[in-house]
Design a protein around this motif. Sequence first.
Motif, mmCIF file in Angstrom:
data_model
loop_
_atom_site.group_PDB
_atom_site.id
_atom_site.type_symbol
_atom_site.label_atom_id
_atom_site.label_comp_id
_atom_site.label_asym_id
_atom_site.label_seq_id
_atom_site.Cartn_x
_atom_site.Cartn_y
_atom_site.Cartn_z
ATOM 1 N N ALA A 161 9.270 -3.357 -4.443
ATOM 2 C CA ALA A 161 9.314 -3.306 -5.913
ATOM 3 C C ALA A 161 9.130 -1.885 -6.426
ATOM 4 O O ALA A 161 8.907 -1.673 -7.607
ATOM 5 N N THR A 162 9.218 -0.909 -5.519
ATOM 6 C CA THR A 162 9.064 0.488 -5.916
ATOM 7 C C THR A 162 10.212 1.310 -5.347
ATOM 8 O O THR A 162 10.837 0.918 -4.364
ATOM 9 N N GLY A 163 10.473 2.443 -5.977
ATOM 10 C CA GLY A 163 11.514 3.334 -5.466
ATOM 11 C C GLY A 163 11.903 4.371 -6.494
ATOM 12 O O GLY A 163 11.517 4.299 -7.668
ATOM 13 N N GLY A 164 12.680 5.346 -6.058
ATOM 14 C CA GLY A 164 13.170 6.374 -6.969
ATOM 15 C C GLY A 164 14.314 5.836 -7.818
ATOM 16 O O GLY A 164 14.685 4.667 -7.743
ATOM 17 N N GLY A 165 14.891 6.701 -8.640
ATOM 18 C CA GLY A 165 16.001 6.282 -9.482
ATOM 19 C C GLY A 165 15.559 5.436 -10.652
ATOM 20 O O GLY A 165 14.556 5.709 -11.313
ATOM 21 N N VAL A 166 16.293 4.348 -10.883
ATOM 22 C CA VAL A 166 16.027 3.456 -12.018
ATOM 23 C C VAL A 166 15.212 2.261 -11.542
ATOM 24 O O VAL A 166 15.618 1.547 -10.627
ATOM 25 N N SER A 167 14.059 2.035 -12.155
ATOM 26 C CA SER A 167 13.267 0.831 -11.905
ATOM 27 C C SER A 167 13.631 -0.180 -12.976
ATOM 28 O O SER A 167 13.390 0.042 -14.166
ATOM 29 N N LEU A 168 14.257 -1.276 -12.561
ATOM 30 C CA LEU A 168 14.761 -2.270 -13.500
ATOM 31 C C LEU A 168 13.670 -3.309 -13.764
ATOM 32 O O LEU A 168 13.377 -4.150 -12.913
ATOM 33 N N ASP A 169 13.056 -3.243 -14.934
ATOM 34 C CA ASP A 169 11.945 -4.118 -15.294
ATOM 35 C C ASP A 169 12.488 -5.434 -15.851
ATOM 36 O O ASP A 169 12.866 -5.518 -17.018
ATOM 37 N N VAL A 228 0.840 -1.201 0.000
ATOM 38 C CA VAL A 228 0.000 0.000 0.000
ATOM 39 C C VAL A 228 0.876 1.252 0.000
ATOM 40 O O VAL A 228 0.470 2.320 0.459
ATOM 41 N N LEU A 229 2.086 1.121 -0.544
ATOM 42 C CA LEU A 229 3.015 2.246 -0.622
ATOM 43 C C LEU A 229 3.227 2.631 -2.075
ATOM 44 O O LEU A 229 2.967 1.846 -2.988
ATOM 45 N N ALA A 230 3.698 3.847 -2.299
ATOM 46 C CA ALA A 230 3.949 4.309 -3.664
ATOM 47 C C ALA A 230 5.171 5.225 -3.694
ATOM 48 O O ALA A 230 5.281 6.158 -2.909
ATOM 49 N N ARG A 231 6.105 4.908 -4.611
ATOM 50 C CA ARG A 231 7.261 5.764 -4.872
ATOM 51 C C ARG A 231 7.509 5.749 -6.375
ATOM 52 O O ARG A 231 7.632 4.687 -6.984
ATOM 53 N N ARG A 232 7.609 6.914 -6.951
ATOM 54 C CA ARG A 232 7.723 7.028 -8.409
ATOM 55 C C ARG A 232 9.188 7.017 -8.846
ATOM 56 O O ARG A 232 9.998 7.799 -8.354
ATOM 57 N N PRO A 233 9.541 6.123 -9.779
ATOM 58 C CA PRO A 233 10.920 6.107 -10.272
ATOM 59 C C PRO A 233 11.176 7.262 -11.234
ATOM 60 O O PRO A 233 10.239 7.876 -11.750
ATOM 61 N N GLU A 234 12.430 7.557 -11.477
ATOM 62 C CA GLU A 234 12.808 8.586 -12.460
ATOM 63 C C GLU A 234 12.769 8.031 -13.874
ATOM 64 O O GLU A 234 12.518 8.763 -14.830
ATOM 65 N N MET A 235 13.046 6.743 -13.990
ATOM 66 C CA MET A 235 13.056 6.108 -15.313
ATOM 67 C C MET A 235 12.874 4.607 -15.150
ATOM 68 O O MET A 235 13.088 4.061 -14.063
ATOM 69 N N ILE A 236 12.456 3.967 -16.231
ATOM 70 C CA ILE A 236 12.294 2.510 -16.247
ATOM 71 C C ILE A 236 13.265 1.929 -17.264
ATOM 72 O O ILE A 236 13.237 2.302 -18.446
ATOM 73 N N ALA A 237 14.122 1.029 -16.794
ATOM 74 C CA ALA A 237 15.074 0.359 -17.684
ATOM 75 C C ALA A 237 14.570 -1.045 -17.966
ATOM 76 O O ALA A 237 14.198 -1.775 -17.038
ATOM 77 N N VAL A 250 14.871 -3.261 -8.309
ATOM 78 C CA VAL A 250 14.569 -4.392 -9.184
ATOM 79 C C VAL A 250 13.088 -4.708 -9.095
ATOM 80 O O VAL A 250 12.515 -4.813 -8.012
ATOM 81 N N ARG A 251 12.450 -4.889 -10.251
ATOM 82 C CA ARG A 251 11.002 -5.123 -10.291
ATOM 83 C C ARG A 251 10.687 -6.272 -11.235
ATOM 84 O O ARG A 251 11.174 -6.324 -12.367
ATOM 85 N N GLY A 252 9.865 -7.207 -10.750
ATOM 86 C CA GLY A 252 9.405 -8.306 -11.600
ATOM 87 C C GLY A 252 7.981 -8.027 -12.027
ATOM 88 O O GLY A 252 7.714 -7.138 -12.835
ATOM 89 N N ALA A 253 7.026 -8.762 -11.418
ATOM 90 C CA ALA A 253 5.611 -8.559 -11.737
ATOM 91 C C ALA A 253 4.983 -7.492 -10.852
ATOM 92 O O ALA A 253 3.796 -7.187 -10.987
ATOM 93 N N GLY A 254 5.757 -6.932 -9.914
ATOM 94 C CA GLY A 254 5.223 -5.887 -9.038
ATOM 95 C C GLY A 254 4.264 -6.398 -7.988
ATOM 96 O O GLY A 254 3.381 -5.669 -7.557
ATOM 97 N N THR A 255 4.453 -7.646 -7.554
ATOM 98 C CA THR A 255 3.538 -8.228 -6.557
ATOM 99 C C THR A 255 4.083 -8.144 -5.139
ATOM 100 O O THR A 255 3.424 -8.610 -4.203
ATOM 101 N N ASP A 256 5.270 -7.583 -4.945
ATOM 102 C CA ASP A 256 5.850 -7.537 -3.606
ATOM 103 C C ASP A 256 4.891 -6.863 -2.632
ATOM 104 O O ASP A 256 4.318 -5.812 -2.923
ATOM 105 N N SER A 257 4.745 -7.478 -1.460
ATOM 106 C CA SER A 257 3.731 -7.018 -0.507
ATOM 107 C C SER A 257 4.248 -6.026 0.518
ATOM 108 O O SER A 257 3.487 -5.544 1.353
ATOM 109 N N ASN A 258 5.541 -5.707 0.457
ATOM 110 C CA ASN A 258 6.125 -4.837 1.479
ATOM 111 C C ASN A 258 6.843 -3.624 0.922
ATOM 112 O O ASN A 258 7.692 -3.037 1.581
ATOM 113 N N GLY A 259 6.515 -3.255 -0.318
ATOM 114 C CA GLY A 259 7.058 -2.030 -0.888
ATOM 115 C C GLY A 259 8.447 -2.153 -1.464
ATOM 116 O O GLY A 259 9.111 -1.130 -1.712
#
Length: 534
Positions: A81-89, A32-41, A70-79
């Motif tokens: 899979a989100t963060g600033g900087g580079v979100s590695l898809d 239930v948290l949200a942090r917007r990355p700067e870019m998605i790689a 690092v982000r996979g399907a984005g199902t992590d339950s504790n926040g």
Amino acid sequence: MNKVATYLNGHLTGEVLVNDLLLDAAQSDGSVLARRPEMIARPSNVNDIRKIMRFCSQLADKGHILSVVVRGAGTDSNGAATGGGVSLDMQAYMRHAKGIDPKQQLVHMQVGMKYSAVRELLSMYKNLALPEVSAIGQDGTIGGAIASGAVASSVGLTTLFTDAISQMEIVLANGDVIQTGRINKRELAKKKGLSTLEGEIYRQVDNLLEDNQQIIDAIKRREKSTAGFWGITKVKDEDGSFDLTPLFVGSQGALGIISEVIMKAEYSSNDATAITATFGDMSEAQAAVDEALKHKVSKVDIIDGRIMARAASEGKKFSWAPREAFKGAAVIITMSEFSDRARGRAAKKLARKLENIHPVGLAIHDIQTQEVASLYTPLSFILHSTEERATCPAVFSGLWLPLERLDGFLSELRKVEAETKLALPVFVDAVNGYVDLLPIFNLHKVSERRVLLKLIPEIAKLVAESRGNVAGRYGDGRLKAGLMQATVSPDETAIYSQIKHIFDPANILMPDIKKEVPAKELADELNVWCRTKS
């Protein structure tokens, strides 16, 4: 356009994107948290990951930290899979099987591959299978399951998912690539002689183990935890052999980026026998669990009657769950002996024992292994409610309790329900001791967000008093890391900080997880999440 994204796009086979819609989508995960990355790689191969990490490492040397999440399907339950900087898809391109060796029962795959796809692929090879990662049917990536330390009871298999991991390919924080796997003393000496970051890691981890054996032993005595870097307890065997693999299990991307993995599958039977026993009182369900665990079973789970009631309110009917059970619970027991006759006899014997506990419903189901999941459909109606703006926060999932403490925990939980006027139905994996609480919130209401933030430490306290822990599975991430302080000693916390520094001295990888986060910061992120989910 972002200058860093432009530069990286000139050097990667994959791409770096700064599209607002994509960035918005990547700012939330299963928490239930949200942090917007700067870019998605979106790396297309391991070399892309190396280039991104080398670039970030070089920036860090100049005093500029560009973090990597690092982000996979984005199902992590504790926040995590989100963060600033580079979100590695990792799911965009790195989602393929590299090879299967049916004779050795090994499967080699990229970590962005969906777990369901791996299991479907393996089923074509003489019923090979990997253990379950979710008791509630959540389907993430292989990498996400490893990073979160996900495990669940399996039908027809003897090992847990995390024990099936054989080798990994890891990209370190400076862009170097290493292969993990168990090595002997001579091979360890060679690794420690390297002048690279890999050599430094082996030297420092070995020294840390030697200098802190008492603390490591204390961590080892804690049952079923994915807090911190608990895998340190499994790195060195008594014979002196060494394997860094366990450190990355449950690390949530904070020590290195897993790019590929080799896992050992098992042969699984196509057939199973399930017993559904429903009771008008939770204490009777617990008595049924105690009886079931005396027998040879694969899975024993409790589904709170209120979960079935919610499903029934949306039109779902269960022939094996009469309405009388809605105030109690259902116990689902699965057996997976390969012999149909042995399985049938065992099921009838157990059913006779359960009759003495006076169930309101009792049935034996001879079904295919893949059909077992259909018995758990009541959970879908609470996890994916059709009620407007209803949310079931996963922060209360993955708790671990000693089974003998379950009765006391549930008793105290009922007191919390009375005080908060909030229903806290439970789902219990009794074989492993995992407990999920499944409350429903409307988090668009400020009052309910306050209740949630107040409830999190209250539940953590109850779990600690029951000698359990809140991060039994699925990791601690950002939501649970602070809660673990009640059960983790300062010495243990210091060990985890040392491990993080050994692997990632510049704190580039997942810099904000596995450490205490101020309550105000969590509240701010929760507010952002609510706006993005409107």
